[in-house]
Design a protein around this motif. Structure first.
Motif, short mmCIF file in Angstrom:
data_model
loop_
_atom_site.label_atom_id
_atom_site.label_comp_id
_atom_site.label_asym_id
_atom_site.label_seq_id
_atom_site.Cartn_x
_atom_site.Cartn_y
_atom_site.Cartn_z
N ASP A 4 0.83 -1.20 0.00
CA ASP A 4 0.00 0.00 0.00
C ASP A 4 0.87 1.26 0.00
OD1 ASP A 4 -2.56 1.31 0.07
OD2 ASP A 4 -2.14 1.80 2.18
N GLU A 5 1.93 1.26 0.78
CA GLU A 5 2.84 2.41 0.83
C GLU A 5 3.56 2.59 -0.51
OE1 GLU A 5 4.14 2.62 5.53
OE2 GLU A 5 5.07 1.09 4.25
N VAL A 6 3.96 1.50 -1.12
CA VAL A 6 4.62 1.56 -2.42
C VAL A 6 3.66 2.12 -3.47
CG1 VAL A 6 5.61 0.17 -4.30
CG2 VAL A 6 6.29 -0.27 -1.93
N ASN A 7 2.41 1.66 -3.45
CA ASN A 7 1.41 2.17 -4.39
C ASN A 7 1.15 3.65 -4.20
OD1 ASN A 7 1.10 -0.34 -5.61
ND2 ASN A 7 -0.62 -0.91 -4.31
N LYS A 8 1.07 4.09 -2.96
CA LYS A 8 0.86 5.52 -2.68
C LYS A 8 2.05 6.34 -3.16
CE LYS A 8 -2.28 5.12 1.24
NZ LYS A 8 -2.44 5.30 2.69
N LEU A 9 3.25 5.85 -2.91
CA LEU A 9 4.46 6.55 -3.35
C LEU A 9 4.51 6.63 -4.88
CD1 LEU A 9 7.06 7.95 -2.51
CD2 LEU A 9 8.17 5.71 -2.46
N GLU A 10 4.20 5.52 -5.55
CA GLU A 10 4.20 5.54 -7.01
C GLU A 10 3.16 6.52 -7.54
OE1 GLU A 10 2.38 2.49 -9.73
OE2 GLU A 10 4.53 2.10 -10.12
N SER A 11 1.99 6.55 -6.92
CA SER A 11 0.94 7.48 -7.34
C SER A 11 1.40 8.93 -7.17
CB SER A 11 -0.33 7.22 -6.53
OG SER A 11 -1.37 8.07 -6.96
N LEU A 12 2.09 9.23 -6.09
CA LEU A 12 2.62 10.58 -5.89
C LEU A 12 3.66 10.94 -6.95
CD1 LEU A 12 3.00 10.64 -2.00
CD2 LEU A 12 1.42 12.02 -3.36
N VAL A 13 4.54 10.00 -7.27
CA VAL A 13 5.56 10.24 -8.30
C VAL A 13 4.89 10.46 -9.64
CG1 VAL A 13 7.48 9.19 -9.56
CG2 VAL A 13 7.40 9.04 -7.07
N ILE A 14 3.87 9.68 -9.96
CA ILE A 14 3.15 9.85 -11.22
C ILE A 14 2.48 11.22 -11.26
CG2 ILE A 14 1.13 9.05 -12.52
CD1 ILE A 14 2.00 6.16 -11.76
N ASP A 15 1.86 11.62 -10.18
CA ASP A 15 1.24 12.95 -10.11
C ASP A 15 2.27 14.05 -10.37
OD1 ASP A 15 -1.25 11.86 -9.55
OD2 ASP A 15 -1.14 12.28 -7.39
N MET A 16 3.45 13.92 -9.76
CA MET A 16 4.51 14.90 -9.95
C MET A 16 5.02 14.89 -11.39
SD MET A 16 6.49 14.56 -6.26
CE MET A 16 8.03 14.91 -6.99
N ALA A 17 5.12 13.72 -12.00
CA ALA A 17 5.57 13.63 -13.39
C ALA A 17 4.58 14.31 -14.32
CB ALA A 17 5.76 12.17 -13.78
N ILE A 18 3.29 14.12 -14.08
CA ILE A 18 2.26 14.74 -14.91
C ILE A 18 2.29 16.25 -14.75
CG2 ILE A 18 -0.24 15.01 -15.20
CD1 ILE A 18 -0.41 11.94 -14.63
N GLU A 19 2.41 16.73 -13.53
CA GLU A 19 2.47 18.18 -13.30
C GLU A 19 3.74 18.78 -13.90
OE1 GLU A 19 -0.08 19.98 -12.42
OE2 GLU A 19 -1.18 18.11 -12.20
N SER A 20 4.84 18.04 -13.85
CA SER A 20 6.09 18.48 -14.47
C SER A 20 5.89 18.59 -15.98
CB SER A 20 7.20 17.48 -14.15
OG SER A 20 8.31 17.70 -14.96
N TRP A 21 5.23 17.62 -16.57
CA TRP A 21 4.94 17.63 -18.01
C TRP A 21 4.09 18.84 -18.37
CZ3 TRP A 21 0.40 17.20 -20.82
CH2 TRP A 21 0.55 16.89 -22.18
N ARG A 22 3.06 19.10 -17.58
CA ARG A 22 2.20 20.26 -17.84
C ARG A 22 2.98 21.57 -17.72
NH1 ARG A 22 -2.74 18.15 -14.27
NH2 ARG A 22 -3.89 17.07 -15.91
N PHE A 23 3.79 21.68 -16.67
CA PHE A 23 4.56 22.89 -16.46
C PHE A 23 5.56 23.10 -17.59
CE2 PHE A 23 8.12 25.30 -14.71
CZ PHE A 23 7.45 26.44 -14.31
N SER A 24 6.17 22.03 -18.06
CA SER A 24 7.12 22.13 -19.17
C SER A 24 6.46 22.68 -20.42
CB SER A 24 7.75 20.76 -19.47
OG SER A 24 8.55 20.35 -18.39
#
Length: 119
Positions: A4-24
């Motif tokens: 569960d912790e790994v899934n939450k961490l991966e979800s946070l990383v994915i969210d950050m990657a998407i926001e990074s893509w949008r900001f770029s």
């Protein structure tokens, strides 16, 4: 770490990657309004940032996928937000990614969103 912790961490990383893509993408539009000399300097810094993000994602088995310009297929891992504007017989391409697809080593991690247009 628990699954569960790994899934939450991966979800946070994915969210950050998407926001990074949008900001770029926003950064590129803003940089395009600068004079040519300044644009090149800032775009190079953006490329460095994007490379660091890509390298970090690769280390944990994730990849951002941009489908812009590709022929649209109903089986793509995206939601087409303007699909109702077209007929079933229309040949379509992905005009704009609204949100990228995120792939992992074991397949799709998050689907994307797109705007379509006729060929």
């Amino acid at each position: 770490m628990t699954d569960d912790e790994v899934n939450k961490l991966e979800s946070l990383v994915i969210d950050m990657a998407i926001e990074s893509w949008r900001f770029s993408r926003l950064f590129v539009r803003v940089a395009g309004k600068l004079d040519a000399g300044e644009t090149a300097k800032y775009v190079n810094q953006l490329r460095y940032f994007q490379k660091k993000v890509e390298d970090g994602l690769n280390q944990i088995g994730l990849k951002v996928v941009n489908l812009e310009g590709q022929s649209f297929d109903a089986g793509m891992a995206v939601s087409a937000i303007n699909i109702e504007d077209f007929e079933a017989s229309d040949i379509l391409i992905v005009e704009q990614m609204i949100e990228p697809v995120i792939m992992g080593a074991d397949g799709l991690r998050r689907s994307g969103a797109v705007m379509l247009r006729k060929v």
